[in-house]
Structures are given as structure tokens and as C-alpha cells.
Design a protein around this motif. Structure first.
Motif, PDB file in Angstrom:
ATOM      1  N   ARG A  65       0.831  -1.198   0.000  1.00 46.22           N
ATOM      2  CA  ARG A  65       0.000   0.000   0.000  1.00 46.22           C
ATOM      3  C   ARG A  65       0.868   1.252   0.000  1.00 46.22           C
ATOM      4  N   ARG A  66       0.455   2.254  -0.741  1.00 39.67           N
ATOM      5  CA  ARG A  66       1.280   3.454  -0.887  1.00 39.67           C
ATOM      6  C   ARG A  66       1.002   4.493   0.192  1.00 39.67           C
ATOM      7  N   LEU A  67      -0.273   4.661   0.605  1.00 41.97           N
ATOM      8  CA  LEU A  67      -0.610   5.750   1.517  1.00 41.97           C
ATOM      9  C   LEU A  67      -0.829   5.280   2.955  1.00 41.97           C
ATOM     10  N   TYR A  68      -1.681   4.305   3.111  1.00 41.68           N
ATOM     11  CA  TYR A  68      -2.060   3.870   4.464  1.00 41.68           C
ATOM     12  C   TYR A  68      -1.672   2.410   4.643  1.00 41.68           C
ATOM     13  N   LYS A  69      -0.838   2.157   5.632  1.00 43.70           N
ATOM     14  CA  LYS A  69      -0.344   0.797   5.864  1.00 43.70           C
ATOM     15  C   LYS A  69      -1.414  -0.110   6.452  1.00 43.70           C
ATOM     16  N   ASN A  70      -2.379   0.475   7.149  1.00 40.09           N
ATOM     17  CA  ASN A  70      -3.477  -0.324   7.693  1.00 40.09           C
ATOM     18  C   ASN A  70      -4.722   0.545   7.796  1.00 40.09           C
ATOM     19  N   LEU A  71      -5.816  -0.078   8.222  1.00 34.68           N
ATOM     20  CA  LEU A  71      -7.097   0.612   8.289  1.00 34.68           C
ATOM     21  C   LEU A  71      -7.106   1.689   9.367  1.00 34.68           C
ATOM     22  N   THR A  72      -6.341   1.498  10.432  1.00 32.83           N
ATOM     23  CA  THR A  72      -6.291   2.477  11.521  1.00 32.83           C
ATOM     24  C   THR A  72      -5.785   3.829  11.028  1.00 32.83           C
ATOM     25  N   GLU A  73      -4.735   3.831  10.225  1.00 32.43           N
ATOM     26  CA  GLU A  73      -4.203   5.081   9.681  1.00 32.43           C
ATOM     27  C   GLU A  73      -5.236   5.781   8.808  1.00 32.43           C
ATOM     28  N   PHE A  74      -5.992   5.004   8.061  1.00 32.72           N
ATOM     29  CA  PHE A  74      -7.011   5.603   7.204  1.00 32.72           C
ATOM     30  C   PHE A  74      -8.131   6.222   8.038  1.00 32.72           C
ATOM     31  N   VAL A  75      -8.550   5.539   9.087  1.00 37.10           N
ATOM     32  CA  VAL A  75      -9.613   6.074   9.943  1.00 37.10           C
ATOM     33  C   VAL A  75      -9.164   7.382  10.599  1.00 37.10           C
ATOM     34  N   GLU A  76      -7.899   7.458  10.997  1.00 40.83           N
ATOM     35  CA  GLU A  76      -7.378   8.703  11.576  1.00 40.83           C
ATOM     36  C   GLU A  76      -7.449   9.842  10.562  1.00 40.83           C
ATOM     37  N   TRP A  77      -7.147   9.539   9.302  1.00 39.10           N
ATOM     38  CA  TRP A  77      -7.239  10.570   8.264  1.00 39.10           C
ATOM     39  C   TRP A  77      -8.687  11.014   8.076  1.00 39.10           C
ATOM     40  N   VAL A  78      -9.627  10.061   8.122  1.00 38.06           N
ATOM     41  CA  VAL A  78     -11.046  10.391   7.958  1.00 38.06           C
ATOM     42  C   VAL A  78     -11.515  11.328   9.060  1.00 38.06           C
ATOM     43  N   PHE A  79     -11.079  11.091  10.312  1.00 33.68           N
ATOM     44  CA  PHE A  79     -11.462  11.969  11.412  1.00 33.68           C
ATOM     45  C   PHE A  79     -10.954  13.390  11.193  1.00 33.68           C
ATOM     46  N   LYS A  80      -9.766  13.522  10.619  1.00 35.73           N
ATOM     47  CA  LYS A  80      -9.234  14.853  10.336  1.00 35.73           C
ATOM     48  C   LYS A  80     -10.051  15.557   9.248  1.00 35.73           C
ATOM     49  N   GLU A  81     -10.604  14.777   8.332  1.00 34.60           N
ATOM     50  CA  GLU A  81     -11.358  15.362   7.217  1.00 34.60           C
ATOM     51  C   GLU A  81     -12.741  15.860   7.631  1.00 34.60           C
ATOM     52  N   ILE A  82     -13.186  15.517   8.839  1.00 30.49           N
ATOM     53  CA  ILE A  82     -14.497  15.969   9.307  1.00 30.49           C
ATOM     54  C   ILE A  82     -14.559  17.494   9.398  1.00 30.49           C
ATOM     55  N   ARG A  83     -13.426  18.133   9.569  1.00 30.56           N
ATOM     56  CA  ARG A  83     -13.397  19.593   9.704  1.00 30.56           C
ATOM     57  C   ARG A  83     -13.256  20.318   8.364  1.00 30.56           C
ATOM     58  N   ARG A  84     -13.443  19.627   7.259  1.00 32.18           N
ATOM     59  CA  ARG A  84     -13.330  20.265   5.941  1.00 32.18           C
ATOM     60  C   ARG A  84     -14.396  21.335   5.769  1.00 32.18           C
ATOM     61  N   ASN A  85     -14.102  22.336   4.948  1.00 30.72           N
ATOM     62  CA  ASN A  85     -15.041  23.425   4.695  1.00 30.72           C
ATOM     63  C   ASN A  85     -16.192  22.993   3.801  1.00 30.72           C
ATOM     64  N   GLU A  86     -15.935  22.046   2.890  1.00 28.83           N
ATOM     65  CA  GLU A  86     -16.971  21.601   1.948  1.00 28.83           C
ATOM     66  C   GLU A  86     -17.980  20.732   2.670  1.00 28.83           C
ATOM     67  N   GLU A  87     -19.226  21.182   2.699  1.00 30.59           N
ATOM     68  CA  GLU A  87     -20.264  20.520   3.512  1.00 30.59           C
ATOM     69  C   GLU A  87     -20.512  19.091   3.050  1.00 30.59           C
ATOM     70  N   ARG A  88     -20.631  18.873   1.741  1.00 29.88           N
ATOM     71  CA  ARG A  88     -20.982  17.543   1.256  1.00 29.88           C
ATOM     72  C   ARG A  88     -19.866  16.539   1.544  1.00 29.88           C
ATOM     73  N   SER A  89     -18.625  16.960   1.345  1.00 31.52           N
ATOM     74  CA  SER A  89     -17.503  16.089   1.652  1.00 31.52           C
ATOM     75  C   SER A  89     -17.413  15.826   3.151  1.00 31.52           C
ATOM     76  N   ARG A  90     -17.650  16.837   3.957  1.00 34.22           N
ATOM     77  CA  ARG A  90     -17.599  16.689   5.413  1.00 34.22           C
ATOM     78  C   ARG A  90     -18.687  15.721   5.900  1.00 34.22           C
ATOM     79  N   THR A  91     -19.866  15.842   5.361  1.00 33.75           N
ATOM     80  CA  THR A  91     -20.969  14.982   5.764  1.00 33.75           C
ATOM     81  C   THR A  91     -20.722  13.532   5.341  1.00 33.75           C
ATOM     82  N   GLN A  92     -20.203  13.340   4.156  1.00 25.79           N
ATOM     83  CA  GLN A  92     -19.954  12.000   3.658  1.00 25.79           C
ATOM     84  C   GLN A  92     -18.896  11.289   4.482  1.00 25.79           C
TER      85      GLN A  92
END
Length: 365
Positions: free
Chosen positions: A338-365
Motif C-alpha cells: 500500500r502506498r498511503l495507508y499501511k493499515n485501516l487504523t491510519e485511514f480512519v485517523e485521516w477520515v477523522f481529520k477530514e471531518i473539519r473540511r469546509n466543503e459541507e458535502r464532503s464533510r458529511t460523507q
């Protein structure tokens, strides 16, 4: 009453003067046209006396400069005429550009069909000739393929039913053939892939976008069929072209042009059924695929609502999330592939950071 007659005479004089000036202007314009026509005829006569390839200088197409440039520095497509007493060589390269133009743009249907049949035959001849060569060397038709494949895609979605019936199956046959490559980033395979990827983000033609998304799904399907098994720690199909395909799709997903992102979403929607059944591909690419589509959804903020890009990307994200949920045990294990995330835990951490995005639809998804 005398003053009124004077006014009428002045008005008549003005009208006559205006008409006279108009006649003079018309005569002068005709003289200029005649002079320009005479000059053109003189140029044609000079070129005719010189002979040779001067006919290629004469064109009325403003965009003809790129068409008049040869596709390769030397002729490649050589055909032996099968006469009884001799077999002279005929190079088809000088005809390809003109015949291809007739196949795409000719208003005469008989000419259009004849040109389409010739291009179809020439492509089959090139592929057959190339099939018997030494695979370790460079393909001699590479530069011709670079110009030919985009035109074949346009012909495969042409409004004429005969043209479409010739080239739509041909594109699929070319995909089946060129996905048999035994080297990563094989030149001719990448030439076909790049032509399809460029066309899947077509700005004006939705039919080309739809057709190319199906072609890319077919590309992945047959790449998996042709891929050998690697003898490593575990049996992982060495899918040579999957990495090349996904790398280009990820670039489309992050492209500022909404039509490129729309093409990416259409392609993911077409190929995810094949993708989810191949565990090795899911293990390597699904997290990166999901991350790029979430990013792509954030770029849809200012897209035209009629394009419906956001809803198509949202549908892709939903399907990918189902795959992640089903393969959670596999994805929790670390993988060096895998190039970006070595396991699912790293990906979930990235998703939590994305919750604060300015774009409403992306943030909600």
C-alpha cells in the motif's frame, strides 16, 4: 412652394449620390476579390508545374498544420502487393491521416464507410504484423498508435451505425490483446490506456465518456485475466496494468476540470464490481481509492448542478465503503504494497481529520 421644390431636389441629389457611392464600393470590392482569386489561381498553376508532393500545401483547414505533420520520422506500415510475378512494397503511412479524416468527417456516406473499412483493416494489419516481432524490442508502430487510438475511440462512438459497428468491437478487441503485455508500462499498452483515459473526461461528448468508462472496466477485467501468479510469500496476482490504470484514475479524481472528475466517477462506478472480487487489488488500492474520491467530492462545490458529479462520486464512495467494511480484517493487517495507508487504523485517523473540511458535502460523507 418654391422652397419645397428645392428641398425635394436636394433630397433626390443626396439619394443619387449615396447610390453612386455604393455602386463604386461594390465594384471595388469585386475587383479585390477578382485580384485575390487570380493570385490563388497563379499559385495553383505554379505548384502544378512543380509537381511532386506540393499538393499537400493546398488546404483550407485552419487547423491543418498539425494534420500535415508526419506521425513518424520514417514510414512504418509496409504492405506487399501480392502480384503473381512480383511483390512491390507499398507504405500506407502517407494515406492514414487523410483516410482517417474522411472516416470521421466526410459528408458522403459511401466515402465515410469505405474510409472506415480501410482504417479498420490497417489497424488489424498493424496488430498482426506486430504480433510476430521480438517482444523485447521497441514497437515500431508506437508513434502511429499515439495518433490512431484517440481517433478510433471517436469512431467507436460515431453517429453512423456502420462506423460504430466496426470500431466499437475493435476497441474491445484491442483491449483484450494489449492487456497481454508481460512488462510493466509497456509502450503500446500505455498508448491505448492513455487514449481511453484522456477521452473519459471529454468535455462535450457524454457518449464518449460513457463508452470509455466501460472500456477502462474492460481493461481492468482483462488485465486480471492475463496476469500471472507471482511466487512470493503468498499468491498475489501480478496485475501489471492495474497500478497504471489506478494511478491515472486518481489523477482524474483530483483534476480541477469537473468533466475529468465526472469521467473518473463513471469509471469507478463501472469497474468496482470486478475490483471487489480481486482480493489482492482490494488490499492494495481500496483505501487510496476511497481517499481520492472523498477529495474529489470536496472539489465539486462549484460544479454545475446539471452535471450531477457530486451524486455520482457519492455513490462510488458508498460502494467503496461497503468493500472496506467487508474486508476490514484484511485491511487491518499492515501491507508493504500500500502506498498511503499501511493499515485501516491510519485511514480512519485521516477520515477523522477530514471531518473539519469546509466543503459541507464532503464533510458529511
Amino acid at each position: 412652394r418654391p422652397s419645397k421644390n428645392n428641398e425635394e431636389e436636394e433630397e433626390e441629389t443626396t439619394i443619387k449620390f449615396t447610390r453612386s457611392r455604393r455602386r463604386q464600393q461594390i465594384v471595388k470590392s469585386r475587383e479585390k476579390v477578382d485580384e485575390g482569386l487570380e493570385l490563388q489561381l497563379r499559385v495553383v498553376r505554379v505548384l502544378g508545374k512543380l509537381g511532386g508532393h506540393n499538393i499537400h500545401v493546398m488546404t483550407n483547414d485552419e487547423n491543418s498544420q498539425s494534420k500535415d505533420v508526419a506521425w513518424d520520422t520514417q514510414p512504418r506500415v509496409k504492405f506487399h502487393l501480392p502480384f503473381l510475378d512480383m511483390k512491390p512494397e507499398l507504405f500506407l503511412d502517407p494515406f492514414l491521416m487523410r483516410v482517417l479524416e474522411l472516416a470521421e468527417n466526410s459528408n458522403d456516406r459511401q466515402t465515410k464507410v469505405a474510409a472506415s473499412e480501410m482504417i479498420h483493416s490497417v489497424v488489424l494489419f498493424m496488430v498482426g504484423t506486430n504480433a510476430g516481432r521480438n517482444k523485447s524490442g521497441p514497437t515500431p508502430f508506437q508513434k502511429i498508435y499515439d495518433h490512431l487510438f484517440p481517433s478510433l475511440i471517436r469512431l467507436a462512438t460515431n453517429a453512423d451505425p456502420v462506423t460504430r459497428s466496426l470500431f466499437e468491437p475493435l476497441i474491445y478487441q484491442l483491449i483484450h490483446w494489449f492487456t497481454k503485455n508481460s512488462q510493466y508500462e509497456s509502450e503500446e499498452t500505455m498508448s491505448l490506456l492513455d487514449a481511453i483515459v484522456d477521452s473519459v473526461g471529454h468535455v462535450t461528448d457524454g457518449g464518449i465518456r460513457e463508452f470509455c468508462s466501460k472500456c477502462l472496466a474492460e481493461f481492468l477485467k482483462w488485465s486480471i485475466k492475463h496476469s500471472p501468479k507471482s511466487k512470493k510469500e503468498k499468491e498475489v496476482p501480478a496485475v501489471f496494468n492495474a497500478k497504471s490504470l489506478f494511478k491515472r484514475l486518481f489523477s482524474l479524481a483530483r483534476h480541477p476540470n469537473p468533466y475529468k472528475r465526472l469521467g473518473s466517477a463513471l469509471t469507478f462506478g463501472q469497474l468496482y464490481r470486478t475490483f471487489r472480487e480481486e482480493e489482492s487489488l482490494v488490499d492494495i488500492f481500496v483505501l487510496e481509492m476511497l481517499q481520492n474520491n472523498i477529495f474529489s467530492l470536496g472539489l465539486c462545490l462549484n460544479d454545475d448542478a446539471s452535471m450531477d458529479t457530486a451524486s455520482k462520486i457519492t455513490l462510488v464512495i458508498t460502494e467503496l465503503a461497503k468493500i472496506v467494511e467487508k474486508k476490514a480484517t484484511l485491511l487491518n493487517q499492515e501491507s508493504k504494497h500500500r502506498r498511503l495507508y499501511k493499515n485501516l487504523t491510519e485511514f480512519v485517523e485521516w477520515v477523522f481529520k477530514e471531518i473539519r473540511r469546509n466543503e459541507e458535502r464532503s464533510r458529511t460523507q
